[in-house]
Design a protein around this motif. Structure first.
Motif, mmCIF file in Angstrom:
data_model
loop_
_atom_site.group_PDB
_atom_site.id
_atom_site.type_symbol
_atom_site.label_atom_id
_atom_site.label_comp_id
_atom_site.label_asym_id
_atom_site.label_seq_id
_atom_site.Cartn_x
_atom_site.Cartn_y
_atom_site.Cartn_z
ATOM 1 N N ASN A 1 0.826 -1.017 0.043
ATOM 2 C CA ASN A 1 0.033 0.096 0.065
ATOM 3 C C ASN A 1 0.833 1.250 -0.069
ATOM 4 N N LEU A 2 0.811 1.920 -1.252
ATOM 5 C CA LEU A 2 2.080 3.241 -1.408
ATOM 6 C C LEU A 2 1.890 4.161 -0.281
ATOM 7 N N ASN A 3 0.666 4.282 0.414
ATOM 8 C CA ASN A 3 0.431 5.363 1.247
ATOM 9 C C ASN A 3 0.501 4.775 2.403
ATOM 10 N N ARG A 4 1.304 3.780 2.761
ATOM 11 C CA ARG A 4 1.678 3.256 4.024
ATOM 12 C C ARG A 4 3.509 2.755 4.034
ATOM 13 N N HIS A 5 3.862 3.267 2.947
ATOM 14 C CA HIS A 5 5.426 3.147 2.784
ATOM 15 C C HIS A 5 6.333 4.183 3.002
ATOM 16 N N TYR A 6 5.800 5.369 2.957
ATOM 17 C CA TYR A 6 6.576 6.534 3.274
ATOM 18 C C TYR A 6 7.440 6.617 4.540
ATOM 19 N N PRO A 7 8.605 7.104 4.368
ATOM 20 C CA PRO A 7 9.419 7.829 3.240
ATOM 21 C C PRO A 7 10.156 6.615 2.242
ATOM 22 N N GLY A 8 9.959 5.333 2.340
ATOM 23 C CA GLY A 8 10.293 4.395 1.240
ATOM 24 C C GLY A 8 11.862 4.146 1.484
ATOM 25 N N ARG A 9 12.207 3.276 0.680
ATOM 26 C CA ARG A 9 13.625 2.759 0.561
ATOM 27 C C ARG A 9 14.022 2.757 -0.856
ATOM 28 N N ALA A 10 15.421 2.955 -1.055
ATOM 29 C CA ALA A 10 15.798 3.000 -2.434
ATOM 30 C C ALA A 10 15.947 1.536 -2.836
ATOM 31 N N HIS A 11 16.383 0.747 -2.017
ATOM 32 C CA HIS A 11 16.543 -0.794 -2.348
ATOM 33 C C HIS A 11 15.697 -1.696 -1.826
ATOM 34 N N GLY A 12 14.381 -1.159 -1.664
ATOM 35 C CA GLY A 12 13.299 -1.752 -0.988
ATOM 36 C C GLY A 12 12.410 -2.642 -2.176
ATOM 37 N N THR A 13 11.241 -2.989 -1.784
ATOM 38 C CA THR A 13 10.464 -3.627 -2.784
ATOM 39 C C THR A 13 10.172 -2.486 -3.581
ATOM 40 N N ALA A 14 9.134 -2.756 -4.789
ATOM 41 C CA ALA A 14 8.738 -1.955 -5.838
ATOM 42 C C ALA A 14 7.927 -0.705 -5.128
ATOM 43 N N THR A 15 7.052 -1.146 -4.407
ATOM 44 C CA THR A 15 6.446 0.214 -3.582
ATOM 45 C C THR A 15 7.131 1.096 -2.833
ATOM 46 N N GLU A 16 8.155 0.517 -2.163
ATOM 47 C CA GLU A 16 8.955 1.280 -1.262
ATOM 48 C C GLU A 16 9.806 2.207 -2.183
ATOM 49 N N MET A 17 10.118 1.574 -3.308
ATOM 50 C CA MET A 17 11.034 2.479 -4.293
ATOM 51 C C MET A 17 10.362 3.715 -4.857
ATOM 52 N N ILE A 18 9.037 3.305 -5.142
ATOM 53 C CA ILE A 18 8.041 4.618 -5.645
ATOM 54 C C ILE A 18 7.914 5.481 -4.571
ATOM 55 N N ALA A 19 7.620 5.205 -3.250
ATOM 56 C CA ALA A 19 7.707 6.223 -2.070
ATOM 57 C C ALA A 19 8.985 6.956 -2.022
ATOM 58 N N HIS A 20 10.250 6.234 -1.952
ATOM 59 C CA HIS A 20 11.280 6.781 -1.965
ATOM 60 C C HIS A 20 11.726 7.960 -3.092
ATOM 61 N N TYR A 21 11.512 7.556 -4.181
ATOM 62 C CA TYR A 21 11.581 8.380 -5.188
ATOM 63 C C TYR A 21 10.707 9.619 -4.959
ATOM 64 N N VAL A 22 9.406 9.499 -4.553
ATOM 65 C CA VAL A 22 8.681 10.721 -4.460
ATOM 66 C C VAL A 22 9.351 11.554 -3.240
ATOM 67 N N THR A 23 9.766 10.889 -2.042
ATOM 68 C CA THR A 23 10.479 11.603 -1.003
ATOM 69 C C THR A 23 11.508 12.230 -1.496
ATOM 70 N N GLU A 24 12.618 11.579 -2.052
ATOM 71 C CA GLU A 24 13.873 12.213 -2.148
ATOM 72 C C GLU A 24 14.149 13.097 -3.323
ATOM 73 N N VAL A 25 13.278 12.648 -4.547
ATOM 74 C CA VAL A 25 13.452 13.513 -5.667
ATOM 75 C C VAL A 25 12.354 14.405 -6.049
ATOM 76 N N LEU A 26 11.145 14.312 -5.616
ATOM 77 C CA LEU A 26 9.920 15.233 -6.138
ATOM 78 C C LEU A 26 9.879 16.042 -4.936
ATOM 79 N N LEU A 27 9.691 15.635 -3.674
ATOM 80 C CA LEU A 27 9.290 16.581 -2.535
ATOM 81 C C LEU A 27 10.048 17.735 -2.568
ATOM 82 N N PRO A 28 11.541 17.568 -2.677
ATOM 83 C CA PRO A 28 12.297 18.561 -2.432
ATOM 84 C C PRO A 28 12.092 19.724 -3.360
ATOM 85 N N MET A 29 11.760 19.351 -4.476
ATOM 86 C CA MET A 29 11.308 20.458 -5.572
ATOM 87 C C MET A 29 10.051 21.321 -5.574
ATOM 88 N N ALA A 30 9.187 20.520 -4.709
ATOM 89 C CA ALA A 30 7.799 20.998 -4.601
ATOM 90 C C ALA A 30 7.531 22.190 -3.878
#
Length: 341
Positions: free
Chosen positions: A109-138
């Motif tokens: 469940n993507l909205n239960r996996h933040y901030p995520g992990r770079a080397h985690g499961t598929a869902t954790e990788m998505i959460a990590h990308y949002v946290t580390e790449v998109l949020l700092p720009m927003a």
């Protein structure tokens, strides 16, 4: 871009113009050792200015936001902008493809996996990308939801309480501009707590508005209209669409839902007969519904009561319930002075 993320994209967020491509989520399976899953992405940029990140499809069975962002992505041109808009209409793409709340790849469940992990499961990788790449720009994040298969929501928008009075008032302004009939404050105690996107955004200071637009894994036309018009109003409000014509928002009733006793749960398995309607004002102790036992049909049904007074913001959609299923969520009014932290 963060060096630690494993997701990559041909899209350059610094390039002017309109780019339509995808994020590439690495996946290794029996039939595709070095494969990737495409997460559709659109980036529009025109010079310097604020950045808005627009997200839907965090849960795959919530549709109003997905269609609203598709419409906005088709409608807007770089010449409309001053700044940048990043649009992800189906962020958890495997869940969207499957029409499920959770990903069929890892049951995440993507909205239960933040901030995520770079080397985690598929869902954790998505959460990590949002946290580390998109949020700092927003300068603004809009995350569009609905109740999915299990819940039906009245169209509403929510924020977490701001960390300072100034930050909090900025978030309340977003509720008023978005223009949902109900705008409410929640700390996530009844849901994802500190594992959600808004919780992750608190670290960067990026303001996040979340919307609940319908439910039952169906499409609510009024929720769809609110999503599209509300997002365009927010984009104009922060200066990304300075000359764009938008509709005026309607009045917003400010409420809160930050304690678990505003939630009503099933105490047993069975068939749920609701005795209150979505949007209804209920009183403490009022009969909320009956749960009929399917294996003991001769027994009287179990009565369910509201533990607090309030407005029904969401109710369970399926009739079959198990012990622990959420049946209703209530909200209560807050004084305007309390919305300032």
């Amino acid at each position: 871009m963060s060096d630690s993320t494993r997701i990559w994209s041909p899209i350059s967020y610094d390039r002017d113009g309109k780019q339509v491509d995808c994020l590439r989520l690495p996946i290794s399976t029996d039939t595709s050792a070095y494969g990737w899953i495409a997460i559709p992405a659109i980036c529009l940029k025109n010079g310097d200015g604020p950045t808005a990140v627009l997200i839907a499809g965090t849960h795959g069975d919530e549709y109003e936001g997905q269609i609203a962002l598709m419409r906005i992505a088709r409608k807007l041109k770089p010449a409309d902008l001053r700044g940048r808009i990043i649009i992800l209409p189906s962020l958890n793409f495997p869940a969207v493809q499957a029409g499920r709340r959770v990903s069929p790849v890892d049951e995440g469940n993507l909205n239960r996996h933040y901030p995520g992990r770079a080397h985690g499961t598929a869902t954790e990788m998505i959460a990590h990308y949002v946290t580390e790449v998109l949020l700092p720009m927003a300068d603004l994040v809009v995350d569009l939801h609905a109740g999915g298969r299990s819940l039906d929501y009245i169209p509403c928008a929510l924020i977490r309480p701001g960390k300072t009075a100034q930050h909090h008032e900025k978030l309340v302004d977003l509720l008023r501009v978005f223009g949902a009939p109900i705008g409410y404050l929640t700390n996530g105690s009844g849901g994802g707590g500190n594992t959600t996107l808004p919780a992750a955004a608190e670290r960067t200071g990026a303001p996040v508005l979340t919307a609940e637009l319908g439910g039952g894994a169906t499409l609510n036309p009024s929720g769809l209209q609110l999503a599209e018009q509300g997002v365009l109003r927010l984009l104009k409000h922060i200066g990304v669409l300075p000359r764009y014509d938008v509709t005026e928002p309607g009045p917003v009733r400010l409420m809160e839902s930050s304690t678990t006793d505003l939630l009503v749960y099933a105490g047993t398995d069975g068939l749920f007969e609701p005795l209150a309607r979505l949007g209804e004002e209920v009183s403490e102790g009022q009969l909320a519904g009956l749960i009929h036992s399917i294996d003991r049909p001769h027994n009287d049904p179990e009565q369910v009561h509201f533990g607090r007074a309030g407005l029904i913001a969401s109710k369970r959609f399926p009739t079959l319930v198990k012990r622990g299923d959420c049946l209703f969520e209530l909200m209560q009014d807050i004084a305007s002075s309390q919305t300032r932290g």
